[in-house]
Scaffold this motif. Structure first.
Motif, PDB file in Angstrom:
ATOM      1  N   LEU A  21       0.793  -1.232   0.000  1.00 13.46           N
ATOM      2  CA  LEU A  21       0.000   0.000   0.000  1.00 13.46           C
ATOM      3  C   LEU A  21       0.824   1.280   0.000  1.00 13.46           C
ATOM      4  O   LEU A  21       0.277   2.361  -0.232  1.00 13.46           O
ATOM      5  N   VAL A  22       2.123   1.171   0.279  1.00 14.74           N
ATOM      6  CA  VAL A  22       2.966   2.364   0.296  1.00 14.74           C
ATOM      7  C   VAL A  22       4.096   2.242  -0.729  1.00 14.74           C
ATOM      8  O   VAL A  22       4.193   3.038  -1.661  1.00 14.74           O
ATOM      9  N   ALA A  23       4.958   1.252  -0.556  1.00 13.96           N
ATOM     10  CA  ALA A  23       6.161   1.164  -1.383  1.00 13.96           C
ATOM     11  C   ALA A  23       5.856   0.877  -2.852  1.00 13.96           C
ATOM     12  O   ALA A  23       6.406   1.537  -3.741  1.00 13.96           O
ATOM     13  N   MET A  24       5.003  -0.101  -3.108  1.00 16.37           N
ATOM     14  CA  MET A  24       4.717  -0.442  -4.507  1.00 16.37           C
ATOM     15  C   MET A  24       3.921   0.657  -5.230  1.00 16.37           C
ATOM     16  O   MET A  24       4.254   0.983  -6.372  1.00 16.37           O
ATOM     17  N   PRO A  25       2.904   1.254  -4.618  1.00 16.34           N
ATOM     18  CA  PRO A  25       2.270   2.392  -5.301  1.00 16.34           C
ATOM     19  C   PRO A  25       3.241   3.550  -5.540  1.00 16.34           C
ATOM     20  O   PRO A  25       3.177   4.206  -6.581  1.00 16.34           O
ATOM     21  N   ALA A  26       4.140   3.793  -4.598  1.00 12.54           N
ATOM     22  CA  ALA A  26       5.131   4.856  -4.796  1.00 12.54           C
ATOM     23  C   ALA A  26       5.989   4.555  -6.019  1.00 12.54           C
ATOM     24  O   ALA A  26       6.329   5.457  -6.786  1.00 12.54           O
ATOM     25  N   LYS A  27       6.299   3.296  -6.213  1.00 11.88           N
ATOM     26  CA  LYS A  27       7.120   2.912  -7.368  1.00 11.88           C
ATOM     27  C   LYS A  27       6.335   3.011  -8.674  1.00 11.88           C
ATOM     28  O   LYS A  27       6.802   3.633  -9.633  1.00 11.88           O
ATOM     29  N   TYR A  28       5.180   2.390  -8.723  1.00 13.61           N
ATOM     30  CA  TYR A  28       4.462   2.269  -9.987  1.00 13.61           C
ATOM     31  C   TYR A  28       3.580   3.461 -10.339  1.00 13.61           C
ATOM     32  O   TYR A  28       3.350   3.736 -11.507  1.00 13.61           O
ATOM     33  N   TRP A  29       3.066   4.164  -9.359  1.00 17.15           N
ATOM     34  CA  TRP A  29       2.192   5.294  -9.652  1.00 17.15           C
ATOM     35  C   TRP A  29       2.930   6.626  -9.664  1.00 17.15           C
ATOM     36  O   TRP A  29       2.557   7.536 -10.377  1.00 17.15           O
ATOM     37  N   PHE A  30       3.980   6.715  -8.810  1.00 19.12           N
ATOM     38  CA  PHE A  30       4.659   7.998  -8.662  1.00 19.12           C
ATOM     39  C   PHE A  30       6.106   7.977  -9.138  1.00 19.12           C
ATOM     40  O   PHE A  30       6.811   8.972  -9.011  1.00 19.12           O
ATOM     41  N   GLY A  31       6.548   6.836  -9.643  1.00 21.89           N
ATOM     42  CA  GLY A  31       7.903   6.744 -10.167  1.00 21.89           C
ATOM     43  C   GLY A  31       8.991   6.863  -9.124  1.00 21.89           C
ATOM     44  O   GLY A  31      10.098   7.307  -9.418  1.00 21.89           O
ATOM     45  N   TYR A  32       8.688   6.464  -7.894  1.00 19.67           N
ATOM     46  CA  TYR A  32       9.656   6.552  -6.804  1.00 19.67           C
ATOM     47  C   TYR A  32       9.943   5.137  -6.282  1.00 19.67           C
ATOM     48  O   TYR A  32       9.295   4.667  -5.352  1.00 19.67           O
ATOM     49  N   PRO A  33      10.917   4.450  -6.889  1.00 20.98           N
ATOM     50  CA  PRO A  33      11.171   3.051  -6.530  1.00 20.98           C
ATOM     51  C   PRO A  33      12.048   2.844  -5.296  1.00 20.98           C
ATOM     52  O   PRO A  33      12.267   1.716  -4.886  1.00 20.98           O
ATOM     53  N   ASP A  34      12.519   3.917  -4.692  1.00 19.75           N
ATOM     54  CA  ASP A  34      13.498   3.788  -3.610  1.00 19.75           C
ATOM     55  C   ASP A  34      12.957   3.124  -2.341  1.00 19.75           C
ATOM     56  O   ASP A  34      13.735   2.646  -1.519  1.00 19.75           O
ATOM     57  N   LEU A  35      11.651   3.106  -2.159  1.00 14.01           N
ATOM     58  CA  LEU A  35      11.088   2.492  -0.949  1.00 14.01           C
ATOM     59  C   LEU A  35      10.994   0.971  -1.038  1.00 14.01           C
ATOM     60  O   LEU A  35      10.991   0.292  -0.007  1.00 14.01           O
ATOM     61  N   VAL A  36      10.897   0.434  -2.238  1.00 17.52           N
ATOM     62  CA  VAL A  36      10.649  -0.995  -2.385  1.00 17.52           C
ATOM     63  C   VAL A  36      11.763  -1.864  -1.783  1.00 17.52           C
ATOM     64  O   VAL A  36      11.464  -2.795  -1.029  1.00 17.52           O
ATOM     65  N   PRO A  37      13.035  -1.604  -2.069  1.00 11.68           N
ATOM     66  CA  PRO A  37      14.066  -2.487  -1.495  1.00 11.68           C
ATOM     67  C   PRO A  37      14.096  -2.523   0.040  1.00 11.68           C
ATOM     68  O   PRO A  37      14.072  -3.616   0.619  1.00 11.68           O
ATOM     69  N   PRO A  38      14.097  -1.383   0.744  1.00 11.85           N
ATOM     70  CA  PRO A  38      14.146  -1.500   2.208  1.00 11.85           C
ATOM     71  C   PRO A  38      12.862  -2.075   2.812  1.00 11.85           C
ATOM     72  O   PRO A  38      12.917  -2.909   3.717  1.00 11.85           O
ATOM     73  N   VAL A  39      11.722  -1.655   2.296  1.00 11.13           N
ATOM     74  CA  VAL A  39      10.455  -2.177   2.828  1.00 11.13           C
ATOM     75  C   VAL A  39      10.331  -3.659   2.482  1.00 11.13           C
ATOM     76  O   VAL A  39       9.891  -4.463   3.310  1.00 11.13           O
ATOM     77  N   GLY A  40      10.741  -4.027   1.271  1.00 11.63           N
ATOM     78  CA  GLY A  40      10.715  -5.436   0.871  1.00 11.63           C
ATOM     79  C   GLY A  40      11.625  -6.289   1.738  1.00 11.63           C
ATOM     80  O   GLY A  40      11.267  -7.404   2.119  1.00 11.63           O
ATOM     81  N   MET A  41      12.794  -5.765   2.073  1.00 15.20           N
ATOM     82  CA  MET A  41      13.710  -6.519   2.931  1.00 15.20           C
ATOM     83  C   MET A  41      13.145  -6.673   4.345  1.00 15.20           C
ATOM     84  O   MET A  41      13.206  -7.761   4.921  1.00 15.20           O
ATOM     85  N   ILE A  42      12.586  -5.613   4.873  1.00 13.59           N
ATOM     86  CA  ILE A  42      11.983  -5.687   6.207  1.00 13.59           C
ATOM     87  C   ILE A  42      10.838  -6.700   6.206  1.00 13.59           C
ATOM     88  O   ILE A  42      10.703  -7.508   7.129  1.00 13.59           O
ATOM     89  N   HIS A  43      10.023  -6.657   5.157  1.00 11.45           N
ATOM     90  CA  HIS A  43       8.930  -7.621   5.058  1.00 11.45           C
ATOM     91  C   HIS A  43       9.470  -9.044   4.935  1.00 11.45           C
ATOM     92  O   HIS A  43       8.940  -9.973   5.561  1.00 11.45           O
ATOM     93  N   GLY A  44      10.505  -9.232   4.148  1.00  7.83           N
ATOM     94  CA  GLY A  44      11.104 -10.559   3.996  1.00  7.83           C
ATOM     95  C   GLY A  44      11.619 -11.102   5.318  1.00  7.83           C
ATOM     96  O   GLY A  44      11.420 -12.273   5.640  1.00  7.83           O
ATOM     97  N   ILE A  45      12.256 -10.260   6.081  1.00  9.01           N
ATOM     98  CA  ILE A  45      12.757 -10.669   7.398  1.00  9.01           C
ATOM     99  C   ILE A  45      11.591 -11.021   8.314  1.00  9.01           C
ATOM    100  O   ILE A  45      11.628 -12.032   9.029  1.00  9.01           O
ATOM    101  N   ALA A  46      10.543 -10.199   8.287  1.00  8.82           N
ATOM    102  CA  ALA A  46       9.366 -10.474   9.127  1.00  8.82           C
ATOM    103  C   ALA A  46       8.704 -11.784   8.715  1.00  8.82           C
ATOM    104  O   ALA A  46       8.278 -12.569   9.578  1.00  8.82           O
ATOM    105  N   PHE A  47       8.628 -12.043   7.414  1.00  7.19           N
ATOM    106  CA  PHE A  47       8.035 -13.288   6.925  1.00  7.19           C
ATOM    107  C   PHE A  47       8.842 -14.501   7.397  1.00  7.19           C
ATOM    108  O   PHE A  47       8.279 -15.472   7.913  1.00  7.19           O
TER     109      PHE A  47
END
Length: 99
Positions: A21-47
């Motif tokens: 709801l935050v990182a992926m929309p920022a990447k695909y709708w607003f052209g700001y991909p910088d959030l995906v790697p850190p948020v994705g890593m945090i999510h991966g660790i949590a998973f």
């Protein structure tokens, strides 16, 4: 221990929502991909922590095979850990621990 696992499930669910709801929309709708790697890593660790914590926190607590499967599958779907939390709360209450 069920309470601890519920907190882990909450963290896993929140990181999923942050990613979707935050990182992926920022990447695909607003052209700001910088959030995906850190948020994705945090999510991966949590998973991974969720999956590894399942046997440590829930073994011997009266879960049926279906409840084990349901709890594992909950981590693979958005909102899954939130939808599974009432089951964990009931099991926690049955174990005599305060919810």
């Amino acid at each position: 221990m069920i309470r601890t696992f519920r907190y882990i499930g909450l963290a896993e669910g929140v990181t999923t929502l942050a990613l979707f709801l935050v990182a992926m929309p920022a990447k695909y709708w607003f052209g700001y991909p910088d959030l995906v790697p850190p948020v994705g890593m945090i999510h991966g660790i949590a998973f991974v922590f969720y999956i590894l914590a399942m046997p440590a926190c829930l073994r011997g607590r009266g879960f049926t095979p279906w409840e084990w499967t349901r709890t594992a599958l909950a981590s693979f779907f958005p909102f899954g850990t939130f939808l599974n939390d009432p089951l964990l709360a009931r099991k926690q209450q049955q174990a005599g621990a305060p919810a």
